[in-house]
Design an enzyme around this catalytic site. Structure first.
Site, PDB file in Angstrom:
ATOM      1  CG  HIS A 120       2.697  -0.882   2.756  1.00 52.45           C
ATOM      2  ND1 HIS A 120       1.880  -0.859   1.636  1.00 52.45           N
ATOM      3  CD2 HIS A 120       3.945  -0.649   2.297  1.00 52.45           C
ATOM      4  CE1 HIS A 120       2.614  -0.624   0.565  1.00 52.45           C
ATOM      5  NE2 HIS A 120       3.868  -0.493   0.937  1.00 52.45           N
ATOM      6  CG  ASP A 153      -1.432  -0.458   1.373  1.00 49.44           C
ATOM      7  OD1 ASP A 153      -1.080  -0.028   2.496  1.00 49.44           O
ATOM      8  OD2 ASP A 153      -0.620  -0.854   0.515  1.00 49.44           O
ATOM      9  CB  SER A 234       5.002   1.705  -1.169  1.00 54.44           C
ATOM     10  OG  SER A 234       4.703   0.457  -1.702  1.00 54.44           O
TER      11      SER A 234
END
Length: 383
Positions: A120, A153, A234
């Site tokens: 992402h 992810d 992230s």
């Protein structure tokens, strides 16, 4: 039963209620409700091979318990020592795409610029966008996507024209214990080279942050930590006190009170990282230019609604799949995989996601009032 790796394992501008959001790009990405939790403790696991240095953290004596390992690791360095060792291997990733711009983090895998991050984080640049990697020494380089996997992810990118980089040490999430100290490193809100510390709050927490373009869930058995993780973290590493990477920071849970403001939600001490053991085989595939593969049973499931039969309710069974051949049928309720209790659909998906195609798992399920057990060799989603 075959041995298997098991690592139990962007932020939008708005958050609805008490939500779980992917905590990557500061300004680009998406948010999703987190519906399920699971509090079982992890089983014993094995560590996979890695594309980069494997830390001595993974080389424990066979008779050591997880608690013994955690105590030894906790005494091997201060947060200051860990930061000094890990920071040179962590990068800030700036992404510009048709839908906007944002930033995230990554961990260097190889000296020539192969970098692991979240899908992402780089998804906005997957077609016509631009990715720039910023190193701790102040230099930067453009990067291209080697591979991306929405289901775990994760993504691997390649920084161009670089050499002699400091690659991170890949450890093992299998040896983690609840209460063990960990350190998160990344670029929250674009503030590069930021270090936060905390503990492992829980293991094997089923986290669902959305679905891919064809409806498959992005669900993983997360490491829960109270180390502060914020938008921009992230893709950065969660490391143990030896400095070895045990997880990839990926999402945070936010409070409802944060949803009304115009700014982005931040940490309330509920952060989640993808266990490194479960994703390293996928990372190997992406690094080699291969399409990532995942284990599957060949069923569609939902949450079982009966108080007496908590688990994953089987809805459809694919003809010829391992589930079909093993005797699973619509209406059955799966309650356990190996020694992991299954509490719902997300719990089952996250648990299966921690295995690899070809692994053998022991299932326990209810068929009417009868409890059944059986061994299943997991299928692959490779076409």
């Amino acid at each position: 039963m075959s041995e298997r790796s098991r690592g139990r394992a962007g932020l939008a501008a708005f958050v609805i209620g008490t939500s779980l959001v992917v905590g990557g790009g500061a300004g680009v990405g998406g948010a999703a409700l987190w519906d399920q939790t699971q509090t079982d403790t992890p089983s014993s696991r094995t560590s996979p091979s890695a594309t980069t240095t494997v830390s001595d953290q993974a080389d424990q004596q066979p008779d050591e318990t997880a608690d013994d390992q955690a105590q030894e690791q906790a005494g091997q360095g201060s947060v200051e020592d860990v930061a000094a060792a890990v920071l040179p291997s962590v990068v800030k990733i700036d992404v510009v795409g048709p839908e906007g711009a944002g930033s995230g983090s990554g961990i260097i895998l190889t000296e020539d610029g192969r970098i692991l991050t979240n899908n992402h984080v780089i998804d906005a640049a997957s077609d016509t966008g631009q990715i720039v990697v910023n190193f701790v020494d102040g230099t930067s380089a453009e990067a291209t996507i080697l591979g991306a996997d929405p289901l775990t992810d994760t993504a691997v990118i390649q920084a161009e024209g670089v050499s002699d980089l400091d690659a991170g040490d890949i450890g093992s999430s299998a040896s983690l214990a609840v209460g063990q100290e960990v350190v998160a490193v990344g670029s929250p809100f674009g503030l590069d080279a930021t270090v936060t510390s905390g503990i492992v709050s829980a293991l094997d927490r089923p986290v669902n942050v959305g679905r891919d373009s064809i409806g498959n869930a992005t669900t993983y058995p997360a490491i829960q930590t109270d180390a502060a993780i914020n938008p921009g973290n992230s893709g950065g590493p969660l490391v143990d006190m030896t400095g070895a990477v045990v997880g990839i920071n990926s999402s945070i849970r936010t409070a409802a009170s944060q949803s009304g403001g115009a700014g982005q939600a931040g940490s309330i001490g509920l952060g989640f990282a993808i266990p490194i053991d479960g994703v390293m085989p996928v990372v190997e595939q992406m690094s080699a230019g291969e399409t990532p593969t995942h284990a599957r049973l060949g069923i569609k499931v939902s949450d079982a609604r009966s108080d007496s039969a908590a688990g994953a309710l089987v809805g459809e069974v694919t003809a010829g799949s391992t589930a079909d051949e093993g005797g699973l049928a619509p209406g059955d309720v799966i309650t356990r995989i190996d020694d992991m209790r299954i509490t719902g659909a997300d719990s089952l998906v996250a648990t299966i996601r921690s295995y690899r195609p070809g692994d053998t798992v022991a299932l326990t399920w209810l068929s009417g009032d009868e409890e059944k057990t059986g061994d299943f060799v997991l299928d692959s989603d490779a076409e």
